[in-house]
Design a protein around this motif. Structure first.
Motif, PDB file in Angstrom:
ATOM      1  N   GLN A  57       0.846  -1.203   0.000  1.00  0.00           N
ATOM      2  CA  GLN A  57       0.000   0.000   0.000  1.00  0.00           C
ATOM      3  C   GLN A  57       0.877   1.247   0.000  1.00  0.00           C
ATOM      4  OE1 GLN A  57      -2.322  -0.458   3.567  1.00  0.00           O
ATOM      5  NE2 GLN A  57      -3.516  -2.131   2.707  1.00  0.00           N
ATOM      6  N   ALA A  58       1.908   1.240   0.831  1.00  0.00           N
ATOM      7  CA  ALA A  58       2.786   2.416   0.926  1.00  0.00           C
ATOM      8  C   ALA A  58       3.491   2.667  -0.405  1.00  0.00           C
ATOM      9  CB  ALA A  58       3.801   2.223   2.048  1.00  0.00           C
ATOM     10  N   SER A  59       3.891   1.607  -1.073  1.00  0.00           N
ATOM     11  CA  SER A  59       4.634   1.799  -2.324  1.00  0.00           C
ATOM     12  C   SER A  59       3.742   2.288  -3.462  1.00  0.00           C
ATOM     13  CB  SER A  59       5.362   0.519  -2.720  1.00  0.00           C
ATOM     14  OG  SER A  59       4.436  -0.482  -3.010  1.00  0.00           O
ATOM     15  N   HIS A  60       2.420   2.133  -3.302  1.00  0.00           N
ATOM     16  CA  HIS A  60       1.516   2.713  -4.295  1.00  0.00           C
ATOM     17  C   HIS A  60       1.300   4.198  -4.050  1.00  0.00           C
ATOM     18  CE1 HIS A  60      -0.138  -1.541  -5.086  1.00  0.00           C
ATOM     19  NE2 HIS A  60       0.672  -1.185  -6.054  1.00  0.00           N
ATOM     20  N   ARG A  61       1.478   4.627  -2.815  1.00  0.00           N
ATOM     21  CA  ARG A  61       1.228   6.027  -2.477  1.00  0.00           C
ATOM     22  C   ARG A  61       2.493   6.888  -2.537  1.00  0.00           C
ATOM     23  NH1 ARG A  61      -2.770   6.350   2.667  1.00  0.00           N
ATOM     24  NH2 ARG A  61      -2.227   8.524   2.431  1.00  0.00           N
ATOM     25  N   TRP A  62       3.630   6.304  -2.228  1.00  0.00           N
ATOM     26  CA  TRP A  62       4.892   7.046  -2.218  1.00  0.00           C
ATOM     27  C   TRP A  62       5.945   6.289  -3.017  1.00  0.00           C
ATOM     28  CZ3 TRP A  62       2.054   6.218   2.339  1.00  0.00           C
ATOM     29  CH2 TRP A  62       1.439   7.375   2.872  1.00  0.00           C
ATOM     30  N   PRO A  63       6.901   7.011  -3.582  1.00  0.00           N
ATOM     31  CA  PRO A  63       7.906   6.345  -4.436  1.00  0.00           C
ATOM     32  C   PRO A  63       9.010   5.667  -3.608  1.00  0.00           C
ATOM     33  CG  PRO A  63       8.294   8.724  -4.390  1.00  0.00           C
ATOM     34  CD  PRO A  63       7.077   8.494  -3.546  1.00  0.00           C
ATOM     35  N   LEU A  64       8.672   4.565  -2.977  1.00  0.00           N
ATOM     36  CA  LEU A  64       9.649   3.896  -2.124  1.00  0.00           C
ATOM     37  C   LEU A  64      10.758   3.272  -2.951  1.00  0.00           C
ATOM     38  CD1 LEU A  64       7.486   1.935   0.497  1.00  0.00           C
ATOM     39  CD2 LEU A  64       8.123   4.352   0.465  1.00  0.00           C
ATOM     40  N   LEU A  65      11.967   3.518  -2.533  1.00  0.00           N
ATOM     41  CA  LEU A  65      13.121   2.908  -3.209  1.00  0.00           C
ATOM     42  C   LEU A  65      13.630   1.710  -2.419  1.00  0.00           C
ATOM     43  CD1 LEU A  65      14.887   6.228  -4.199  1.00  0.00           C
ATOM     44  CD2 LEU A  65      13.787   4.605  -5.754  1.00  0.00           C
ATOM     45  N   GLY A  66      13.411   1.764  -1.117  1.00  0.00           N
ATOM     46  CA  GLY A  66      13.845   0.653  -0.274  1.00  0.00           C
ATOM     47  C   GLY A  66      13.059   0.687   1.013  1.00  0.00           C
ATOM     48  N   TRP A  67      13.025  -0.438   1.730  1.00  0.00           N
ATOM     49  CA  TRP A  67      12.313  -0.493   2.998  1.00  0.00           C
ATOM     50  C   TRP A  67      12.844  -1.622   3.864  1.00  0.00           C
ATOM     51  CZ3 TRP A  67      10.039  -1.444  -1.720  1.00  0.00           C
ATOM     52  CH2 TRP A  67       9.820  -2.792  -2.026  1.00  0.00           C
ATOM     53  N   ALA A  68      12.578  -1.502   5.142  1.00  0.00           N
ATOM     54  CA  ALA A  68      12.899  -2.584   6.072  1.00  0.00           C
ATOM     55  C   ALA A  68      11.951  -2.461   7.251  1.00  0.00           C
ATOM     56  CB  ALA A  68      14.344  -2.489   6.547  1.00  0.00           C
TER      57      ALA A  68
END
Lengths: 84, 142
Positions: free
Chosen positions: B64-75
């Motif tokens: 969901q977060a990656s659809h709303r913001w341009p996430l390049l990486g996460w943990a």
């Protein structure tokens, strides 16, 4: 262990686990929906009705009361979550 | 990385995993165990998880977060077991090209984790123990 009765194994967590007294509990029933299963458990363990909420998950997904159950489904009781 | 662990959380590793050369920002949230709750001293917290579903729900949150913001990486890493005051219970890190998105995405992810992920904590005090938020609050004392 063979189960001769029809019913479902239900996993319990957190306070629901403490109320039921086991991590997994077999509910003997001919019932076929999530709602019917939840009602039975609340009758058997009235302390469950004192919780703020009690969701049911089927195969790792939150389920609504009208969702039908199938033998072999992984069912879990989800009391109010408090992660973080 | 989306993980549940019983070991102490390595925050440096969380940041490194979330980082990206295309990111101008890495945003990190660290959840810690407080030493007091309900005006009482907390001895320790016990965290429990329905692990398979918790991982599945955390993956949904990241999606969901990656659809709303341009996430390049996460943990995302959540610890279970017995935790003492001061210890880290959860860490979330995201990287994005620009910093505003990183703040917003990190907050969203953490808020969603707290709302939906099947993890529970029990506070243990000298005079008893209590599963957090399990029961409606009692009427306020005078």
């Amino acid at each position: 262990m063979e189960q001769k009765e029809r019913g479902y194994n239900v996993r319990a967590f957190g306070i629901a686990r403490e109320i039921i007294g086991e991590r997994q509990y077999f509910v003997a029933t001919d019932g076929r929906t999530v709602g019917e299963l939840r009602t039975l458990l609340m009758l058997k363990f009235p302390q469950l009705t004192t919780l703020r909420s009690l969701m049911v998950a089927v195969n790792n997904v939150y389920a609504s009361d009208d969702q039908p159950l199938t033998a072999g489904d992984e069912i879990a009781l989800i009391p109010p979550v408090s992660g973080g | 990385m989306i993980k549940i662990t019983e070991k102490p959380i390595d925050i440096q590793k969380v940041v490194e995993t979330a980082s990206s050369l295309n990111a101008g920002a890495v945003n990190l949230f660290v959840g810690t165990v407080r030493s007091r709750a309900n005006n009482k001293n907390v001895l320790w917290l016990e965290y429990e998880a329905y692990e398979t579903m918790a991982i599945a729900e955390m993956k949904k949150v990241i999606e969901q977060a990656s659809h709303r913001w341009p996430l390049l990486g996460w943990a995302v890493i959540h610890r279970i077991g017995t935790l003492k005051p001061g210890e880290t219970s959860v860490a979330v890190a995201v990287s994005t090209p620009h910093r505003k998105d990183s703040f917003e995405a990190c907050q969203f992810i953490m808020d969603q984790i707290k709302a939906h992920v099947p993890i529970w904590k029990k506070e243990v005090f000298e005079d008893g123990e209590e599963w957090v938020s399990a029961r409606p609050e009692m009427v306020a004392k005078n």
